[in-house]
Motif scaffolding. Structure first.
Motif, short mmCIF file in Angstrom:
data_model
loop_
_atom_site.label_atom_id
_atom_site.label_comp_id
_atom_site.label_asym_id
_atom_site.label_seq_id
_atom_site.Cartn_x
_atom_site.Cartn_y
_atom_site.Cartn_z
N UNK A 71 -102.69 45.54 105.64
CA UNK A 71 -101.45 44.81 105.69
C UNK A 71 -100.50 45.18 104.60
N UNK A 72 -99.24 45.57 104.83
CA UNK A 72 -98.51 46.27 103.93
C UNK A 72 -97.03 45.18 103.95
N UNK A 73 -96.70 44.96 102.75
CA UNK A 73 -95.58 44.11 102.26
C UNK A 73 -94.50 45.04 101.47
N UNK A 74 -93.58 45.42 102.37
CA UNK A 74 -92.52 46.44 101.74
C UNK A 74 -91.12 45.70 101.42
N UNK A 75 -90.53 45.65 100.31
CA UNK A 75 -89.61 44.81 99.89
C UNK A 75 -88.45 45.74 98.86
N UNK A 76 -87.22 45.50 99.12
CA UNK A 76 -86.33 46.00 98.12
C UNK A 76 -86.52 45.78 96.74
N UNK A 77 -86.11 46.25 95.65
CA UNK A 77 -86.44 46.17 94.41
C UNK A 77 -85.71 44.85 94.21
N UNK A 78 -84.48 44.58 94.55
CA UNK A 78 -83.95 43.32 94.19
C UNK A 78 -84.64 42.01 94.71
N UNK A 79 -85.24 42.33 95.99
CA UNK A 79 -86.04 41.27 96.64
C UNK A 79 -87.33 40.73 95.81
N UNK A 80 -87.90 42.01 95.40
CA UNK A 80 -89.02 41.86 94.40
C UNK A 80 -88.87 41.26 93.24
N UNK A 81 -87.75 41.54 92.44
CA UNK A 81 -87.48 40.85 91.38
C UNK A 81 -87.00 39.54 91.48
N UNK A 82 -86.19 39.21 92.37
CA UNK A 82 -86.08 37.51 92.67
C UNK A 82 -87.46 36.73 92.98
N UNK A 83 -88.14 37.30 93.77
CA UNK A 83 -89.46 36.55 94.15
C UNK A 83 -90.29 36.57 92.95
N UNK A 84 -90.46 37.73 92.20
CA UNK A 84 -91.60 37.54 90.91
C UNK A 84 -90.69 36.48 90.13
N UNK A 85 -89.39 36.73 89.78
CA UNK A 85 -88.86 35.82 88.97
C UNK A 85 -89.37 34.13 89.30
#
Length: 178
Positions: A71-85
């Protein structure tokens, strides 16, 4: 006189050629996982063939049980930053090691949710690997023949994201039945 071509948009998983149970488990796992991060995203696309992931952060987890695969979860850098925040309750202005680790944890949360949902189905897997995170673009994943494949695209409702690519997450499931 002009002619307008009409096309039927697939409305069910079977029209796209994917398992409804598998699709539902991925959509629910993403919805619930992102809710833990204070982020929401809606499903905007489903495919039964691999597609090129456009985001620059990809979490990958191997699964094994009645089925084996990834299973891979690919996301834009902005998406990753917002989710991790949202997940960590912290603020990040750029990609950091904490954001990369957080993207791995988000992948783990999503795969764990799918694992729970599929536990009594023909798609059940009981073991998952530690997440690996690929940072960067331009890589390609080659898939073996005979795999069941599902690619689901989600769009984050980030009102500040100007580019569509900054709002996208792709979850890909490639499974081989035992």
């Amino acid at each position: 006189m002009s002619a307008v071509a009409e096309r039927e948009v697939p409305t069910t998983a079977t029209q796209v050629g994917v398992s409804g149970e598998l699709l539902e488990s991925v959509v629910d796992a993403v919805t619930n996982g992102l809710a833990m991060c204070g982020v929401s995203a809606r499903c905007v696309g489903v495919s039964s063939v691999p597609s090129r992931e456009t985001g620059s952060i990809t979490g990958m987890i191997g699964v094994h049980g009645k089925v084996s695969g990834f299973v891979t979860v690919n996301m834009a850098e902005r998406f990753a930053i917002k989710a991790v925040e949202g997940l960590l309750g912290d603020t990040f202005s750029e990609l950091t090691s904490q954001v990369v680790d957080g993207a791995g944890e988000i992948t783990n949360i999503i795969v764990g949710g799918a694992k729970s949902a599929l536990g009594r189905s023909e798609w059940a897997f009981s073991q998952i690997t530690v997440p690996s995170v690929i940072v960067g673009q331009g890589y390609a994943i080659a898939y073996a023949r005979g795999l069941e494949f599902l690619n689901v695209t989600f769009e984050h409702d980030d009102p500040e994201a100007v580019l569509l690519a900054d709002r996208l997450m792709h979850v890909s499931v490639s499974l081989l039945r035992q």
